[in-house]
Design an enzyme around this catalytic site. Structure first.
Site, PDB file in Angstrom:
ATOM      1  N   LYS A 257      10.735  -2.072   6.449  1.00 54.27           N
ATOM      2  CA  LYS A 257      10.211  -3.226   7.803  1.00 54.27           C
ATOM      3  C   LYS A 257      10.095  -4.326   5.800  1.00 54.27           C
ATOM      4  O   LYS A 257       9.031  -4.167   5.763  1.00 54.27           O
ATOM      5  CB  LYS A 257       9.403  -3.076   8.052  1.00 54.27           C
ATOM      6  CG  LYS A 257       9.160  -4.844   9.410  1.00 54.27           C
ATOM      7  CD  LYS A 257       8.437  -5.570   8.454  1.00 54.27           C
ATOM      8  CE  LYS A 257       8.449  -7.000   8.982  1.00 54.27           C
ATOM      9  NZ  LYS A 257       8.410  -7.711   8.515  1.00 54.27           N
TER      10      LYS A 257
ATOM     11  N   GLY B 236       0.637  -5.470   1.019  1.00 47.74           N
ATOM     12  CA  GLY B 236       0.231  -6.490   2.139  1.00 47.74           C
ATOM     13  C   GLY B 236      -1.275  -6.951   1.891  1.00 47.74           C
ATOM     14  O   GLY B 236      -2.524  -6.731   1.010  1.00 47.74           O
TER      15      GLY B 236
ATOM     16  N   THR C 158      -5.093  -7.288   3.098  1.00 47.89           N
ATOM     17  CA  THR C 158      -6.473  -6.257   2.994  1.00 47.89           C
ATOM     18  C   THR C 158      -6.465  -6.190   5.234  1.00 47.89           C
ATOM     19  O   THR C 158      -6.334  -5.080   5.606  1.00 47.89           O
ATOM     20  CB  THR C 158      -7.415  -6.665   2.816  1.00 47.89           C
ATOM     21  OG1 THR C 158      -7.506  -6.262   1.974  1.00 47.89           O
ATOM     22  CG2 THR C 158      -9.285  -5.522   3.912  1.00 47.89           C
ATOM     23  N   GLU C 159      -6.690  -7.531   6.167  1.00 49.87           N
ATOM     24  CA  GLU C 159      -6.491  -7.117   6.941  1.00 49.87           C
ATOM     25  C   GLU C 159      -5.665  -6.588   7.496  1.00 49.87           C
ATOM     26  O   GLU C 159      -5.975  -5.373   9.100  1.00 49.87           O
ATOM     27  CB  GLU C 159      -6.626  -8.831   7.541  1.00 49.87           C
ATOM     28  CG  GLU C 159      -7.565  -8.443   9.294  1.00 49.87           C
ATOM     29  CD  GLU C 159      -8.834  -7.709   9.752  1.00 49.87           C
ATOM     30  OE1 GLU C 159      -8.892  -6.624  10.297  1.00 49.87           O
ATOM     31  OE2 GLU C 159      -9.706  -7.586   8.637  1.00 49.87           O
TER      32      GLU C 159
ATOM     33  N   GLY D 156      -3.671  -4.277   6.315  1.00 58.45           N
ATOM     34  CA  GLY D 156      -3.988  -2.936   6.066  1.00 58.45           C
ATOM     35  C   GLY D 156      -4.836  -2.001   6.923  1.00 58.45           C
ATOM     36  O   GLY D 156      -4.828  -1.094   7.486  1.00 58.45           O
TER      37      GLY D 156
ATOM     38  N   GLU E 177      -1.951  -1.131  -0.945  1.00 59.51           N
ATOM     39  CA  GLU E 177      -1.665  -2.165  -1.275  1.00 59.51           C
ATOM     40  C   GLU E 177      -2.194  -3.476  -1.208  1.00 59.51           C
ATOM     41  O   GLU E 177      -1.736  -3.443  -0.712  1.00 59.51           O
ATOM     42  CB  GLU E 177      -0.617  -1.762  -2.791  1.00 59.51           C
ATOM     43  CG  GLU E 177      -0.671  -2.448  -3.993  1.00 59.51           C
ATOM     44  CD  GLU E 177      -1.028  -3.699  -4.641  1.00 59.51           C
ATOM     45  OE1 GLU E 177      -1.937  -4.196  -3.498  1.00 59.51           O
ATOM     46  OE2 GLU E 177       0.272  -4.207  -4.360  1.00 59.51           O
TER      47      GLU E 177
ATOM     48  N   CYS F 150      -0.967 -10.663  -6.105  1.00 62.32           N
ATOM     49  CA  CYS F 150      -2.239  -9.348  -5.591  1.00 62.32           C
ATOM     50  C   CYS F 150      -2.977  -9.130  -6.648  1.00 62.32           C
ATOM     51  O   CYS F 150      -4.553  -9.271  -6.780  1.00 62.32           O
ATOM     52  CB  CYS F 150      -1.442  -7.866  -5.156  1.00 62.32           C
ATOM     53  SG  CYS F 150      -0.854  -7.528  -3.606  1.00 62.32           S
TER      54      CYS F 150
ATOM     55  N   GLU G  79      -9.980 -13.906  -1.348  1.00 64.51           N
ATOM     56  CA  GLU G  79      -8.518 -14.070  -2.079  1.00 64.51           C
ATOM     57  C   GLU G  79      -7.705 -15.520  -1.174  1.00 64.51           C
ATOM     58  O   GLU G  79      -7.206 -15.353  -0.571  1.00 64.51           O
ATOM     59  CB  GLU G  79      -7.735 -13.238  -1.722  1.00 64.51           C
ATOM     60  CG  GLU G  79      -6.121 -12.689  -2.105  1.00 64.51           C
ATOM     61  CD  GLU G  79      -5.592 -11.315  -2.062  1.00 64.51           C
ATOM     62  OE1 GLU G  79      -4.622 -10.788  -2.743  1.00 64.51           O
ATOM     63  OE2 GLU G  79      -5.469 -11.004  -0.994  1.00 64.51           O
TER      64      GLU G  79
END
Length: 480
Positions: free
Chosen positions: A178, A231, A233-234, A236, A253, A287, A383
């Site tokens: 995707k 991508g 963190t949220e 993730g 990651e 990142c 970030e």
């Protein structure tokens, strides 16, 4: 600025382009102008179902293929990628806004290197014989998982697709990708290249679309054995919750707020110049970007002066112009987010040394440097994923370690010093998956990469990723 609309791009299933079952499409923008760039098929749950079914049908044949043949196909893919370097670099620059020079010299060659490297592992993954009690032979084998769902970010879509696809294929898995809705063109082209290299139908499928539709369907699909996600963190966290229903394996990651630490005994000029690249390379959309520059107080003013003047000299402009050093941000939404952080930094009391304004049409933001930043400010904690540098002073090693680790993230860090002992001692104390000493942002397909803390878990690259993509079987044989 290369604002030529591309033709409609469909899904890639069974080594053929096809429309979404709904017939729907969506438009992506050229970051350099804000105008339309491409129309993509809007894949939904039913399209993911079709892609996973295709992959599951292809899996037995691919897994059983002679590893030497898989190795040959992956090597051929690397050769084809290099042969199409200019075409792929242009697509990546148009789609993401990154300068074409960077795409040509870094993204495309490293994509090819990834396929070359993992082609070698196709024939070298083995188990071990284990001494056990009694008249038994006990040995282990590593077997592929099945269908890997790979969800790709928009900052390095071609290279990061390769990082997920190449090792998965090497050990006998099949993949449904995707790609990012903002930048899918090179992932689709990679799928075509893999088909030309000899990858059979169904082994690599691509479903374009929105994360909350195609991405969510891939994560929740019971026929997918593992999700590999790069991508935010949220997102993730959302994927972890969604994957729990089918107990999928996960590799995540995620974000970073990486400290780049400069001591007074370093080669200060070299460290300061490298700090400019560490944050402003790829417009800061990285990142591992060195977004927190920690400088020992004795050399703080000199480092700040070099970094600020370096930021002012960077050339922003058309990503297709070879002289461009910084392109636009990837989308209007991200552009607005970054400008919001710049405004918040000023409101919280940081001092803007340079930059911080919009440049021209498109999604351009000037390279921005803030000083007088405290560890509690948003500039030092969150970030931003853009061309914004926070400079923080420190007085000794203890304070450097404390401030460096004072974040929820743990992806990467840099250390600049001539004292080798100090460098290694501090590297051991930093909560980061990668630590660079007297360099920054060095990567290789052979070296494992991943995060600590809220930067995720699992590793990409190197031998380590192969354990993430296989399952271990123990076999007992009675010799009595």
């Amino acid at each position: 600025m290369g604002d030529t609309r591309e033709t409609v791009k469909g899904l890639w299933i069974d080594n053929a382009e096809r429309e979404a079952l709904s017939g729907e499409t969506f438009e992506t923008a050229n970051p350099a102008t804000g105008g339309a760039l491409a129309r993509l098929a809007r894949g939904r749950r039913e399209d993911v179902d079709a892609a996973v079914a295709s992959a599951r049908a292809a899996f037995p044949r691919w897994a059983a293929m002679d590893p030497n043949e898989r190795a040959r196909i992956l090597w051929k893919a690397g050769e084809l990628i290099l042969a199409r370097c200019e075409e792929l670099a242009r697509l990546e620059a148009l789609d993401t806004g990154k300068p074409i020079t960077a795409a040509r010299t870094i993204d495309v060659p490293r994509t090819a290197d990834t396929f070359f490297y993992f082609s070698g592992w196709a024939t070298k993954l083995g188990g071990e014989t284990i001494p056990v009690r009694g008249p038994f032979l006990n040995y282990t084998v590593r077997e592929p998982l099945g269908v890997i769902g790979a969800i790709i970010p928009w900052n390095f879509p071609l290279l990061l697709a390769a990082r997920k696809v190449a090792p998965a294929l090497a050990v006998g898995n099949v993949v449904v990708v995707k790609p990012p809705e903002e930048a899918s063109l090179t992932t689709l082209e990679l799928a075509r290249i893999l088909a030309e290299a000899g990858v059979p139908p169904g082994v690599v499928n691509v479903v374009t679309g929105h994360g909350e539709e195609a991405g969510a369907a891939l994560v929740e699909h019971p026929g997918v054995a593992k999700i590999s996600f790069t991508g935010g963190t949220e997102t993730g966290r959302t994927i972890m919750r969604a994957a729990a229903g089918t107990l999928k394996k996960l590799s995540l990651e995620l974000g970073g707020k990486s400290p780049n630490i400069v001591f007074a005994d370093a080669d200060v000029e070299s460290a300061a110049k490298a700090a400019v690249t560490a944050i402003f390379y790829n417009q800061g959309e990285l990142c591992t970007a060195g977004s927190r520059l920690l400088v020992e107080r004795a050399v703080h003013d000199r480092v700040l002066e070099v970094v600020t003047s370096g930021a002012r000299r960077l050339v922003s402009g058309d990503p297709l112009d070879p002289s461009t050093q910084m392109g636009p941000l990837v989308s209007e939404a991200h552009f607005t987010k970054v400008l919001g952080y710049i405004d918040r930094g000023t409101a919280e009391g940081a001092r803007r040394e340079t930059g911080g304004r919009r440049e021209g049409p498109g999604f351009f933001v000037e390279p921005t440097v803030f000083s007088a930043v405290s560890p509690s400010m948003s500039l030092a904690r969150e970030e931003i994923f853009g061309p914004v540098l926070a400079v923080l002073p420190f007085d000794d090693v203890e304070e450097a370690a404390r401030v460096a680790n004072a974040t929820e993230f743990g992806l990467a860090a840099g250390i600049w010093t001539r004292d080798v002992g100090k460098a290694h001692a501090l590297a051991a104390r930093l909560s980061a998956g990668t630590v660079w000493i007297n360099t920054y942002n060095r990567f290789d397909a052979a070296s494992p990469y991943g995060g600590y803390k809220q930067s995720g878990f699992g590793r990409e690259n190197g031998r380590a990723v192969l354990d993430e993509l296989t399952q271990l079987k123990s076999v007992w044989v009675s010799l009595g």
